[in-house]
Design a protein around this motif. Structure first.
Motif, PDB file in Angstrom:
ATOM      1  N   LYS A   1       0.909  -1.272  -0.149  1.00 16.48           N
ATOM      2  CA  LYS A   1      -0.058   0.051  -0.048  1.00 16.48           C
ATOM      3  C   LYS A   1       0.895   1.305   0.060  1.00 16.48           C
ATOM      4  O   LYS A   1       0.372   2.327  -0.565  1.00 16.48           O
ATOM      5  CB  LYS A   1      -0.630   0.120   1.271  1.00 16.48           C
ATOM      6  N   ALA A   2       2.011   1.288   0.807  1.00 16.17           N
ATOM      7  CA  ALA A   2       2.863   2.450   0.893  1.00 16.17           C
ATOM      8  C   ALA A   2       3.954   2.531  -0.181  1.00 16.17           C
ATOM      9  O   ALA A   2       4.726   3.506  -0.364  1.00 16.17           O
ATOM     10  CB  ALA A   2       3.634   2.233   1.999  1.00 16.17           C
ATOM     11  N   ALA A   3       3.949   1.500  -1.186  1.00 18.99           N
ATOM     12  CA  ALA A   3       4.998   1.422  -2.191  1.00 18.99           C
ATOM     13  C   ALA A   3       4.908   2.969  -2.989  1.00 18.99           C
ATOM     14  O   ALA A   3       3.912   3.527  -3.438  1.00 18.99           O
ATOM     15  CB  ALA A   3       4.772   0.289  -3.209  1.00 18.99           C
ATOM     16  N   PRO A   4       6.023   3.533  -3.028  1.00 20.96           N
ATOM     17  CA  PRO A   4       5.959   4.828  -3.742  1.00 20.96           C
ATOM     18  C   PRO A   4       5.795   4.949  -5.164  1.00 20.96           C
ATOM     19  O   PRO A   4       5.753   5.843  -6.041  1.00 20.96           O
ATOM     20  CB  PRO A   4       7.692   5.365  -3.358  1.00 20.96           C
ATOM     21  N   ASP A   5       6.077   3.923  -5.887  1.00 20.70           N
ATOM     22  CA  ASP A   5       6.027   3.763  -7.179  1.00 20.70           C
ATOM     23  C   ASP A   5       5.652   2.225  -7.779  1.00 20.70           C
ATOM     24  O   ASP A   5       5.848   1.373  -6.957  1.00 20.70           O
ATOM     25  CB  ASP A   5       7.374   4.217  -8.040  1.00 20.70           C
ATOM     26  N   ASP A   6       5.301   1.897  -8.988  1.00 20.53           N
ATOM     27  CA  ASP A   6       5.131   0.654  -9.717  1.00 20.53           C
ATOM     28  C   ASP A   6       6.370  -0.145  -9.465  1.00 20.53           C
ATOM     29  O   ASP A   6       5.959  -1.391  -9.366  1.00 20.53           O
ATOM     30  CB  ASP A   6       4.453   0.873 -11.091  1.00 20.53           C
ATOM     31  N   VAL A   7       7.484   0.147  -9.623  1.00 24.11           N
ATOM     32  CA  VAL A   7       8.531  -0.639  -9.739  1.00 24.11           C
ATOM     33  C   VAL A   7       8.735  -1.451  -8.370  1.00 24.11           C
ATOM     34  O   VAL A   7       8.926  -2.497  -8.264  1.00 24.11           O
ATOM     35  CB  VAL A   7       9.791   0.311 -10.092  1.00 24.11           C
ATOM     36  N   SER A   8       8.462  -0.396  -7.412  1.00 23.32           N
ATOM     37  CA  SER A   8       8.733  -0.837  -6.020  1.00 23.32           C
ATOM     38  C   SER A   8       7.653  -2.000  -5.525  1.00 23.32           C
ATOM     39  O   SER A   8       7.788  -2.785  -5.009  1.00 23.32           O
ATOM     40  CB  SER A   8       8.621   0.164  -4.928  1.00 23.32           C
ATOM     41  N   ALA A   9       6.323  -1.577  -6.032  1.00 20.37           N
ATOM     42  CA  ALA A   9       5.299  -2.134  -5.809  1.00 20.37           C
ATOM     43  C   ALA A   9       5.203  -3.579  -6.380  1.00 20.37           C
ATOM     44  O   ALA A   9       4.982  -4.711  -5.721  1.00 20.37           O
ATOM     45  CB  ALA A   9       4.032  -1.547  -6.240  1.00 20.37           C
ATOM     46  N   ARG A  10       5.962  -3.844  -7.529  1.00 24.28           N
ATOM     47  CA  ARG A  10       6.066  -5.008  -8.327  1.00 24.28           C
ATOM     48  C   ARG A  10       6.835  -5.930  -7.644  1.00 24.28           C
ATOM     49  O   ARG A  10       6.597  -7.240  -7.417  1.00 24.28           O
ATOM     50  CB  ARG A  10       6.857  -4.998  -9.807  1.00 24.28           C
ATOM     51  N   HIS A  11       7.853  -5.283  -6.883  1.00 28.90           N
ATOM     52  CA  HIS A  11       8.885  -6.363  -6.269  1.00 28.90           C
ATOM     53  C   HIS A  11       8.178  -6.787  -4.731  1.00 28.90           C
ATOM     54  O   HIS A  11       8.338  -7.801  -4.489  1.00 28.90           O
ATOM     55  CB  HIS A  11      10.073  -5.599  -5.731  1.00 28.90           C
ATOM     56  N   VAL A  12       7.433  -5.886  -4.171  1.00 31.40           N
ATOM     57  CA  VAL A  12       6.468  -6.342  -3.018  1.00 31.40           C
ATOM     58  C   VAL A  12       5.470  -7.394  -3.363  1.00 31.40           C
ATOM     59  O   VAL A  12       5.464  -8.467  -2.686  1.00 31.40           O
ATOM     60  CB  VAL A  12       5.836  -5.268  -2.272  1.00 31.40           C
ATOM     61  N   GLU A  13       5.129  -7.142  -4.537  1.00 30.99           N
ATOM     62  CA  GLU A  13       3.997  -8.072  -4.892  1.00 30.99           C
ATOM     63  C   GLU A  13       4.618  -9.448  -5.259  1.00 30.99           C
ATOM     64  O   GLU A  13       3.995 -10.316  -4.946  1.00 30.99           O
ATOM     65  CB  GLU A  13       3.307  -7.744  -6.247  1.00 30.99           C
ATOM     66  N   ALA A  14       5.732  -9.534  -5.796  1.00 33.08           N
ATOM     67  CA  ALA A  14       6.333 -10.750  -6.259  1.00 33.08           C
ATOM     68  C   ALA A  14       6.588 -11.629  -4.947  1.00 33.08           C
ATOM     69  O   ALA A  14       6.763 -12.710  -4.875  1.00 33.08           O
ATOM     70  CB  ALA A  14       7.699 -10.557  -6.861  1.00 33.08           C
ATOM     71  N   ARG A  15       6.972 -10.749  -3.887  1.00 34.37           N
ATOM     72  CA  ARG A  15       7.299 -11.482  -2.511  1.00 34.37           C
ATOM     73  C   ARG A  15       6.315 -12.179  -1.937  1.00 34.37           C
ATOM     74  O   ARG A  15       5.984 -13.128  -1.201  1.00 34.37           O
ATOM     75  CB  ARG A  15       7.990 -10.735  -1.667  1.00 34.37           C
ATOM     76  N   ILE A  16       4.855 -11.480  -2.120  1.00 33.18           N
ATOM     77  CA  ILE A  16       3.661 -11.777  -1.678  1.00 33.18           C
ATOM     78  C   ILE A  16       3.070 -13.241  -2.372  1.00 33.18           C
ATOM     79  O   ILE A  16       2.907 -14.095  -1.847  1.00 33.18           O
ATOM     80  CB  ILE A  16       2.535 -10.698  -1.698  1.00 33.18           C
ATOM     81  N   TRP A  17       3.316 -13.266  -3.579  1.00 35.43           N
ATOM     82  CA  TRP A  17       3.007 -14.291  -4.408  1.00 35.43           C
ATOM     83  C   TRP A  17       4.126 -15.405  -3.960  1.00 35.43           C
ATOM     84  O   TRP A  17       3.681 -16.679  -3.937  1.00 35.43           O
ATOM     85  CB  TRP A  17       3.339 -14.206  -5.944  1.00 35.43           C
ATOM     86  N   ALA A  18       5.189 -15.149  -3.797  1.00 40.66           N
ATOM     87  CA  ALA A  18       6.095 -16.213  -3.475  1.00 40.66           C
ATOM     88  C   ALA A  18       5.991 -16.878  -2.313  1.00 40.66           C
ATOM     89  O   ALA A  18       6.038 -18.205  -1.956  1.00 40.66           O
ATOM     90  CB  ALA A  18       8.071 -15.447  -3.019  1.00 40.66           C
ATOM     91  N   ILE A  19       5.216 -16.040  -1.088  1.00 36.81           N
ATOM     92  CA  ILE A  19       4.768 -16.740   0.159  1.00 36.81           C
ATOM     93  C   ILE A  19       3.569 -17.415  -0.244  1.00 36.81           C
ATOM     94  O   ILE A  19       3.514 -18.519   0.405  1.00 36.81           O
ATOM     95  CB  ILE A  19       4.554 -15.529   1.081  1.00 36.81           C
ATOM     96  N   TRP A  20       2.723 -17.088  -1.086  1.00 35.97           N
ATOM     97  CA  TRP A  20       1.417 -17.911  -1.378  1.00 35.97           C
ATOM     98  C   TRP A  20       1.935 -19.194  -2.029  1.00 35.97           C
ATOM     99  O   TRP A  20       0.986 -20.088  -1.796  1.00 35.97           O
ATOM    100  CB  TRP A  20       0.623 -16.885  -2.184  1.00 35.97           C
ATOM    101  N   LEU A  21       2.650 -19.126  -2.767  1.00 37.19           N
ATOM    102  CA  LEU A  21       3.068 -20.054  -3.495  1.00 37.19           C
ATOM    103  C   LEU A  21       3.704 -21.297  -2.714  1.00 37.19           C
ATOM    104  O   LEU A  21       3.891 -22.607  -3.082  1.00 37.19           O
ATOM    105  CB  LEU A  21       4.065 -19.868  -4.662  1.00 37.19           C
ATOM    106  N   GLN A  22       4.243 -20.929  -1.633  1.00 41.57           N
ATOM    107  CA  GLN A  22       4.849 -22.034  -0.557  1.00 41.57           C
ATOM    108  C   GLN A  22       4.209 -22.995  -0.163  1.00 41.57           C
ATOM    109  O   GLN A  22       2.950 -22.819   0.238  1.00 41.57           O
ATOM    110  CB  GLN A  22       5.547 -21.095   0.528  1.00 41.57           C
TER     111      GLN A  22
END
Length: 211
Positions: free
Chosen positions: A64-85
Protein backbone atom coordinates in the motif's frame (compact mmCIF):
# COMPACT_ATOMS: atom_id res chain seq x y z
CA UNK A 1 -6.71 -15.20 -10.03
CA UNK A 2 -5.10 -12.06 -11.25
CA UNK A 3 -4.56 -11.03 -14.78
CA UNK A 4 -3.41 -8.14 -16.81
CA UNK A 5 -6.23 -6.97 -19.04
CA UNK A 6 -5.62 -8.64 -22.35
CA UNK A 7 -8.20 -11.05 -23.73
CA UNK A 8 -10.13 -12.26 -20.65
CA UNK A 9 -8.82 -15.82 -20.86
CA UNK A 10 -5.19 -14.84 -21.39
CA UNK A 11 -5.58 -12.22 -18.74
CA UNK A 12 -7.04 -14.60 -16.22
CA UNK A 13 -4.28 -17.13 -16.67
CA UNK A 14 -1.64 -14.47 -16.13
CA UNK A 15 -3.39 -13.21 -13.04
CA UNK A 16 -3.51 -16.54 -11.30
CA UNK A 17 0.27 -16.73 -11.50
CA UNK A 18 0.88 -13.15 -10.54
CA UNK A 19 2.54 -12.27 -13.83
CA UNK A 20 1.75 -11.69 -17.48
CA UNK A 21 3.14 -15.10 -18.36
CA UNK A 22 2.84 -18.62 -17.03
CA UNK A 23 5.80 -18.59 -14.65
CA UNK A 24 5.56 -17.38 -11.06
CA UNK A 25 6.15 -13.68 -10.55
CA UNK A 26 9.67 -14.08 -9.21
CA UNK A 27 10.80 -15.88 -12.33
CA UNK A 28 10.29 -12.92 -14.66
CA UNK A 29 10.45 -9.98 -12.29
CA UNK A 30 13.19 -7.71 -13.69
CA UNK A 31 15.58 -6.00 -11.33
CA UNK A 32 15.03 -2.24 -11.12
CA UNK A 33 17.83 0.18 -12.07
CA UNK A 34 20.50 0.52 -9.43
CA UNK A 35 19.22 3.88 -8.22
CA UNK A 36 15.77 2.42 -7.61
CA UNK A 37 16.93 -0.77 -5.93
CA UNK A 38 15.37 -1.04 -2.50
CA UNK A 39 16.00 -3.63 0.17
CA UNK A 40 12.81 -5.62 0.53
CA UNK A 41 12.19 -8.64 2.75
CA UNK A 42 12.99 -11.93 1.10
CA UNK A 43 10.65 -14.90 1.38
CA UNK A 44 12.45 -17.94 2.81
CA UNK A 45 11.76 -21.35 1.34
CA UNK A 46 9.44 -22.32 4.20
CA UNK A 47 7.97 -20.30 7.05
CA UNK A 48 6.24 -21.24 10.29
CA UNK A 49 2.60 -20.18 10.15
CA UNK A 50 3.12 -17.31 12.62
CA UNK A 51 6.10 -15.95 10.65
CA UNK A 52 4.21 -16.35 7.39
CA UNK A 53 1.30 -14.27 8.70
CA UNK A 54 3.64 -11.66 10.12
CA UNK A 55 5.56 -11.43 6.82
CA UNK A 56 2.37 -11.10 4.80
CA UNK A 57 1.04 -8.40 7.11
CA UNK A 58 4.28 -6.46 6.67
CA UNK A 59 4.32 -6.94 2.90
CA UNK A 60 0.70 -5.86 2.45
CA UNK A 61 1.52 -2.70 4.37
CA UNK A 62 4.56 -2.15 2.16
CA UNK A 63 2.44 -2.75 -0.95
CA UNK A 64 0.00 0.00 0.00
CA UNK A 65 2.86 2.36 0.83
CA UNK A 66 4.96 1.59 -2.27
CA UNK A 67 6.04 4.90 -3.81
CA UNK A 68 6.02 3.68 -7.41
CA UNK A 69 5.06 0.74 -9.60
CA UNK A 70 8.60 -0.67 -9.68
CA UNK A 71 8.70 -0.93 -5.90
CA UNK A 72 5.16 -2.32 -5.84
CA UNK A 73 6.05 -5.07 -8.34
CA UNK A 74 8.85 -6.29 -6.08
CA UNK A 75 6.67 -6.34 -2.99
CA UNK A 76 3.91 -8.06 -4.96
CA UNK A 77 6.39 -10.70 -6.14
CA UNK A 78 7.31 -11.51 -2.56
CA UNK A 79 3.66 -11.85 -1.60
CA UNK A 80 3.16 -14.32 -4.45
CA UNK A 81 6.30 -16.17 -3.36
CA UNK A 82 4.86 -16.71 0.11
CA UNK A 83 1.46 -17.73 -1.28
CA UNK A 84 3.15 -20.29 -3.51
CA UNK A 85 5.06 -21.92 -0.65
CA UNK A 86 3.86 -25.32 0.51
CA UNK A 87 5.34 -27.57 3.21
CA UNK A 88 4.43 -30.59 1.09
CA UNK A 89 6.95 -31.78 -1.50
CA UNK A 90 4.21 -33.85 -3.11
CA UNK A 91 1.96 -30.81 -3.46
CA UNK A 92 4.83 -28.81 -4.92
CA UNK A 93 5.49 -31.54 -7.48
CA UNK A 94 1.82 -31.72 -8.45
CA UNK A 95 1.69 -27.94 -8.81
CA UNK A 96 4.71 -28.06 -11.12
CA UNK A 97 3.04 -30.76 -13.21
CA UNK A 98 -0.18 -28.73 -13.32
CA UNK A 99 1.77 -25.75 -14.65
CA UNK A 100 3.41 -27.96 -17.30
CA UNK A 101 -0.04 -29.21 -18.31
CA UNK A 102 -1.28 -25.63 -18.69
CA UNK A 103 1.80 -24.80 -20.77
CA UNK A 104 0.87 -27.73 -23.00
CA UNK A 105 -2.75 -26.50 -23.23
CA UNK A 106 -3.95 -29.59 -21.35
CA UNK A 107 -6.35 -27.75 -19.07
CA UNK A 108 -8.37 -30.82 -18.04
CA UNK A 109 -5.18 -32.58 -16.96
CA UNK A 110 -4.09 -29.51 -15.00
CA UNK A 111 -7.44 -29.40 -13.21
CA UNK A 112 -7.16 -33.07 -12.20
CA UNK A 113 -3.67 -32.42 -10.82
CA UNK A 114 -4.98 -29.44 -8.84
CA UNK A 115 -7.84 -31.62 -7.58
CA UNK A 116 -5.18 -33.91 -6.13
CA UNK A 117 -3.32 -30.99 -4.52
CA UNK A 118 -6.49 -29.68 -2.90
CA UNK A 119 -7.38 -33.15 -1.60
CA UNK A 120 -3.88 -33.47 -0.16
CA UNK A 121 -3.58 -29.91 1.17
CA UNK A 122 -7.00 -28.21 1.42
CA UNK A 123 -5.30 -25.34 3.25
CA UNK A 124 -3.09 -24.51 0.25
CA UNK A 125 -4.58 -21.32 -1.15
CA UNK A 126 -2.82 -21.25 -4.50
CA UNK A 127 -4.18 -24.62 -5.57
CA UNK A 128 -7.71 -23.25 -5.14
CA UNK A 129 -6.72 -20.01 -6.87
CA UNK A 130 -5.20 -21.68 -9.90
CA UNK A 131 -8.07 -24.09 -10.29
CA UNK A 132 -10.49 -21.14 -10.10
CA UNK A 133 -8.67 -19.57 -13.03
CA UNK A 134 -8.75 -22.72 -15.11
CA UNK A 135 -12.47 -23.14 -14.48
CA UNK A 136 -12.93 -19.52 -15.56
CA UNK A 137 -11.06 -20.26 -18.79
CA UNK A 138 -13.56 -23.06 -19.41
CA UNK A 139 -16.50 -20.71 -18.73
CA UNK A 140 -17.39 -22.79 -15.68
CA UNK A 141 -18.27 -19.79 -13.56
CA UNK A 142 -20.04 -21.72 -10.82
CA UNK A 143 -16.98 -23.82 -10.01
CA UNK A 144 -14.65 -20.87 -10.44
CA UNK A 145 -16.69 -18.81 -7.98
CA UNK A 146 -16.76 -21.71 -5.51
CA UNK A 147 -12.96 -21.91 -5.61
CA UNK A 148 -12.57 -18.13 -5.31
CA UNK A 149 -14.74 -18.30 -2.21
CA UNK A 150 -12.36 -20.88 -0.73
CA UNK A 151 -9.41 -18.61 -1.47
CA UNK A 152 -11.02 -15.56 0.13
CA UNK A 153 -12.09 -17.50 3.22
CA UNK A 154 -8.43 -18.36 3.78
CA UNK A 155 -6.95 -15.04 2.59
CA UNK A 156 -9.41 -12.12 2.26
CA UNK A 157 -6.57 -9.94 0.92
CA UNK A 158 -5.93 -12.13 -2.11
CA UNK A 159 -6.05 -9.40 -4.74
CA UNK A 160 -5.81 -11.95 -7.54
CA UNK A 161 -8.94 -13.76 -6.40
CA UNK A 162 -10.75 -10.45 -5.86
CA UNK A 163 -9.85 -9.31 -9.37
CA UNK A 164 -10.98 -12.68 -10.72
CA UNK A 165 -14.29 -12.30 -8.90
CA UNK A 166 -14.72 -8.91 -10.54
CA UNK A 167 -14.04 -10.38 -13.97
CA UNK A 168 -16.66 -13.09 -13.52
CA UNK A 169 -19.25 -10.64 -12.25
CA UNK A 170 -18.51 -8.40 -15.23
CA UNK A 171 -18.85 -11.34 -17.63
CA UNK A 172 -22.26 -12.29 -16.24
CA UNK A 173 -23.48 -8.68 -16.33
CA UNK A 174 -23.51 -8.01 -12.58
CA UNK A 175 -21.63 -4.73 -12.86
CA UNK A 176 -22.42 -3.60 -9.32
CA UNK A 177 -20.76 -6.66 -7.76
CA UNK A 178 -17.92 -6.44 -10.29
CA UNK A 179 -17.25 -2.89 -9.17
CA UNK A 180 -17.35 -3.92 -5.53
CA UNK A 181 -14.84 -6.72 -6.11
CA UNK A 182 -12.48 -4.51 -8.11
CA UNK A 183 -12.59 -1.84 -5.41
CA UNK A 184 -11.70 -4.42 -2.76
CA UNK A 185 -8.79 -5.62 -4.91
CA UNK A 186 -7.50 -2.07 -5.28
CA UNK A 187 -7.89 -1.39 -1.57
CA UNK A 188 -5.44 -4.25 -0.98
CA UNK A 189 -3.17 -3.57 -3.94
CA UNK A 190 -3.47 -0.05 -5.36
CA UNK A 191 -0.91 -0.89 -8.07
CA UNK A 192 -2.92 -3.52 -9.99
CA UNK A 193 -2.67 -2.90 -13.71
CA UNK A 194 -5.78 -1.91 -15.67
CA UNK A 195 -8.13 -2.40 -12.70
CA UNK A 196 -8.37 1.36 -12.02
CA UNK A 197 -9.63 1.84 -15.58
CA UNK A 198 -12.22 -0.87 -15.02
CA UNK A 199 -13.30 0.78 -11.78
CA UNK A 200 -13.64 4.15 -13.48
CA UNK A 201 -15.72 2.74 -16.33
CA UNK A 202 -17.95 0.70 -14.04
CA UNK A 203 -18.41 3.57 -11.60
CA UNK A 204 -19.78 5.73 -14.42
CA UNK A 205 -22.14 2.94 -15.49
CA UNK A 206 -23.27 1.84 -12.02
CA UNK A 207 -23.28 5.12 -10.11
CA UNK A 208 -23.48 7.65 -12.93
CA UNK A 209 -21.16 10.50 -13.82
CA UNK A 210 -20.43 13.27 -11.37
CA UNK A 211 -22.40 16.41 -12.15
Amino acid sequence: MIVRFLHPRTLCLALVLGTAGLAPALAQDPAPPAKQQKKLPEAPAKLPKADRTKNLDFLFGALKAAPDDVSARHVEARIWAIWLQTPSDTAALLMARAKAAVDAQKIDVAIKLLDAVIKLRPDYIEAWNRRATLYYMQNDYARSLADIREVLIREPRHFGALAGLGMIMQDVGDEKRALEAYRKALAVNPHLEKIPEQVKALTEKVEGRDI
